[in-house]
Design a protein around this motif. Structure first.
Motif, short mmCIF file in Angstrom:
data_model
loop_
_atom_site.label_atom_id
_atom_site.label_comp_id
_atom_site.label_asym_id
_atom_site.label_seq_id
_atom_site.Cartn_x
_atom_site.Cartn_y
_atom_site.Cartn_z
N GLU A 62 0.85 -1.20 0.00
CA GLU A 62 0.00 0.00 0.00
C GLU A 62 0.88 1.24 0.00
N ARG A 63 0.64 2.12 -0.96
CA ARG A 63 1.33 3.41 -0.93
C ARG A 63 0.84 4.21 0.28
N GLY A 64 1.79 4.78 1.02
CA GLY A 64 1.45 5.54 2.22
C GLY A 64 1.28 4.70 3.46
N ALA A 65 1.55 3.40 3.39
CA ALA A 65 1.34 2.51 4.55
C ALA A 65 2.17 2.94 5.75
N LEU A 66 3.40 3.39 5.51
CA LEU A 66 4.25 3.75 6.64
C LEU A 66 3.68 4.94 7.40
N GLY A 67 3.00 5.84 6.68
CA GLY A 67 2.36 6.97 7.36
C GLY A 67 1.16 6.56 8.19
N ASN A 68 0.66 5.36 7.97
CA ASN A 68 -0.46 4.81 8.75
C ASN A 68 -0.02 3.56 9.50
N ALA A 69 1.24 3.56 9.96
CA ALA A 69 1.83 2.36 10.55
C ALA A 69 1.06 1.84 11.75
N ALA B 59 16.06 8.54 8.50
CA ALA B 59 15.69 8.32 9.90
C ALA B 59 14.19 8.45 10.13
N LYS B 60 13.51 9.21 9.28
CA LYS B 60 12.07 9.41 9.48
C LYS B 60 11.29 8.10 9.34
N TYR B 61 11.84 7.12 8.60
CA TYR B 61 11.13 5.85 8.44
C TYR B 61 11.13 5.08 9.76
N ALA B 62 12.28 5.01 10.42
CA ALA B 62 12.34 4.32 11.71
C ALA B 62 11.54 5.07 12.76
N ARG B 63 11.57 6.41 12.69
CA ARG B 63 10.78 7.19 13.65
C ARG B 63 9.29 6.91 13.48
N ALA B 64 8.85 6.73 12.24
CA ALA B 64 7.43 6.45 12.01
C ALA B 64 7.04 5.12 12.63
N ILE C 237 9.66 -4.02 7.60
CA ILE C 237 9.28 -2.89 6.75
C ILE C 237 10.43 -2.67 5.77
N PRO C 238 10.40 -3.33 4.62
CA PRO C 238 11.51 -3.21 3.67
C PRO C 238 11.48 -1.86 2.95
N THR C 239 12.64 -1.23 2.83
CA THR C 239 12.71 0.12 2.26
C THR C 239 13.52 0.19 0.98
N THR C 240 13.94 -0.95 0.45
CA THR C 240 14.60 -0.99 -0.86
C THR C 240 13.76 -1.86 -1.79
N LEU C 241 13.93 -1.65 -3.08
CA LEU C 241 13.16 -2.45 -4.03
C LEU C 241 13.53 -3.92 -3.92
N LEU C 242 14.82 -4.19 -3.74
CA LEU C 242 15.26 -5.59 -3.62
C LEU C 242 14.57 -6.28 -2.45
N SER C 243 14.54 -5.63 -1.31
CA SER C 243 13.92 -6.28 -0.15
C SER C 243 12.41 -6.33 -0.28
N GLN C 244 11.81 -5.38 -0.98
CA GLN C 244 10.35 -5.41 -1.14
C GLN C 244 9.90 -6.57 -2.03
N VAL C 245 10.66 -6.86 -3.07
CA VAL C 245 10.21 -7.92 -4.00
C VAL C 245 10.77 -9.29 -3.65
N ASP C 246 11.74 -9.35 -2.74
CA ASP C 246 12.40 -10.65 -2.55
C ASP C 246 12.71 -10.98 -1.10
N SER C 247 13.72 -10.32 -0.51
CA SER C 247 14.30 -10.85 0.73
C SER C 247 13.40 -10.75 1.95
N VAL D 213 4.62 -8.18 6.92
CA VAL D 213 5.55 -7.43 6.08
C VAL D 213 4.79 -6.24 5.52
N MET D 214 5.29 -5.03 5.74
CA MET D 214 4.64 -3.82 5.27
C MET D 214 5.45 -3.23 4.11
N ILE D 215 4.89 -3.24 2.92
CA ILE D 215 5.57 -2.72 1.73
C ILE D 215 4.89 -1.44 1.29
N ASP D 216 5.63 -0.35 1.38
CA ASP D 216 5.15 0.97 0.98
C ASP D 216 6.02 1.46 -0.17
#
Length: 336
Positions: free
Chosen positions: A17-24, A44-49, A120-130, A156-159
């Motif tokens: 979901e786009r915006g999922a991290l903002g609604n964590a 750092a804002k991603y971990a803070r969220a 909460i994967p933040t790279t494309l590689l981790s979002q599609v695979d690892s 797993v939350m993919i934003d």
């Protein structure tokens, strides 16, 4: 979108979901304490969220890079988890790429014999695979993922919005994993990537398509006894190159050159063109000669009596398993 993934111990959801991290707070756990792990390469804002959406006991920020995926970093995490007095009812949240996810998952799998793990994967590689499938591990003595476990996340939350901060080299390296899955399992998805005039506009379809492939594979073979080996396409040579280059090449770049020797005829031509289109390498680095490749491949986890189990692609969208010696694989690799 919720994508359920079944495994022998139950089921977890992938939130795409786009915006999922903002609604964590909608997706992350409540009623327990959390331990957030990230690295210096992640905004750092991603971990803070993630921390702000939970009762967070600590946020640990590790150095970015493959060198962090080590037993030393694993020990640091366990020590910090103990200092925070985490209990079995608490959980770890990984916010980062494959290094953070693999390391944090392994710490969660082994701390007090296992506590909850959210990714909460933040790279494309981790979002599609690892981030999907339950593989968690660290490297040791220059050998990738040699110490690890199968340990499923609780969610797993993919934003895809977080990919806006990813540089293009990292983006291309992550896209390589989607190309890998499409080359073996989905000719339509491969065609989408091959013909795309704007990969950013097509990205949600690419991520979803790759996730559907990965889900189907890991649900049918959660312990990597058979079908799941298809996900290792390109990884035998790729992991050897990664070890030789010692961080100078990204994982996806290493997989790119690792796939080509395992393709034949028209499939290799199409794959080579797609890799070049997205700025991925199609030739081995000069440091990767046959002798050094063989040295690393002898430690490959896919090795068995009589050789290494590898995946070959004769036609885009299909694959075969075969067994080759390290010398045979290296011979193919140095002649592409």
């Amino acid at each position: 979108m919720r994508i359920p993934v079944k495994h022998p111990g139950g089921e977890y959801d992938i939130i795409l979901e786009r915006g999922a991290l903002g609604n964590a707070e909608k997706y992350l756990p409540h009623g327990c304490r959390t331990f957030v792990v990230t690295d210096t390469g992640v905004p750092a804002k991603y971990a803070r969220a993630a921390a702000g959406a939970t009762d967070c006991a600590a946020v640990v920020t590790l150095p970015a890079g493959e060198a962090t995926k080590s037993l030393d970093s694993y020990r640091i995490l366990l020590s910090r988890m103990a200092e925070a007095s985490l209990t079995r009812s608490d959980c770890v949240i990984a916010v980062g790429g494959g290094v953070v996810g693999d390391l944090s998952g392994f710490a969660a799998a082994t701390y007090m014999r296992g506590i909850g793990f959210y990714n909460i994967p933040t790279t494309l590689l981790s979002q599609v695979d690892s981030s999907i499938g339950g593989k968690v591990a660290v490297d040791m003595d220059g050998i990738k993922n040699i110490v690890g476990a199968f340990y499923q996340p609780r969610e797993v939350m993919i934003d895809p919005d977080v990919l806006a901060t990813l540089d293009r080299r990292q983006f291309a390296a992550g896209l390589c994993e989607a190309i890998k899955m499409a080359a073996t399992c989905d000719a339509v998805l491969f065609g989408l990537i091959e013909d795309s005039r704007d990969i950013d506009a097509d990205l949600d379809r690419v991520i979803h398509g790759a996730l559907m492939i990965k889900r189907g594979v890991v649900e049918n073979d959660p312990g990597e006894r058979g079908l799941r080996r298809v996900l290792n396409f390109g990884h035998t040579v790729g992991h050897a190159v990664e070890g030789i280059m010692n961080g100078a090449w990204l994982h996806g770049e290493c997989v790119a050159v690792g796939m080509l020797p395992m393709c034949g005829g028209a499939a290799r031509k199409r794959l080579c063109a797609v890799l070049e289109k997205y700025g991925l390498p199609t030739e081995l680095p000069r440091e990767a000669d046959a002798v050094r490749l063989c040295d690393f491949m002898r430690h490959d986890k896919k090795a068995a009596a009589g050789g290494i189990n590898v995946v070959t692609v004769g036609e885009i969208g299909s694959f075969e398993f075969t067994k080759m010696t390290p010398e045979e694989i290296a011979g193919r690799a140095v002649t592409i």
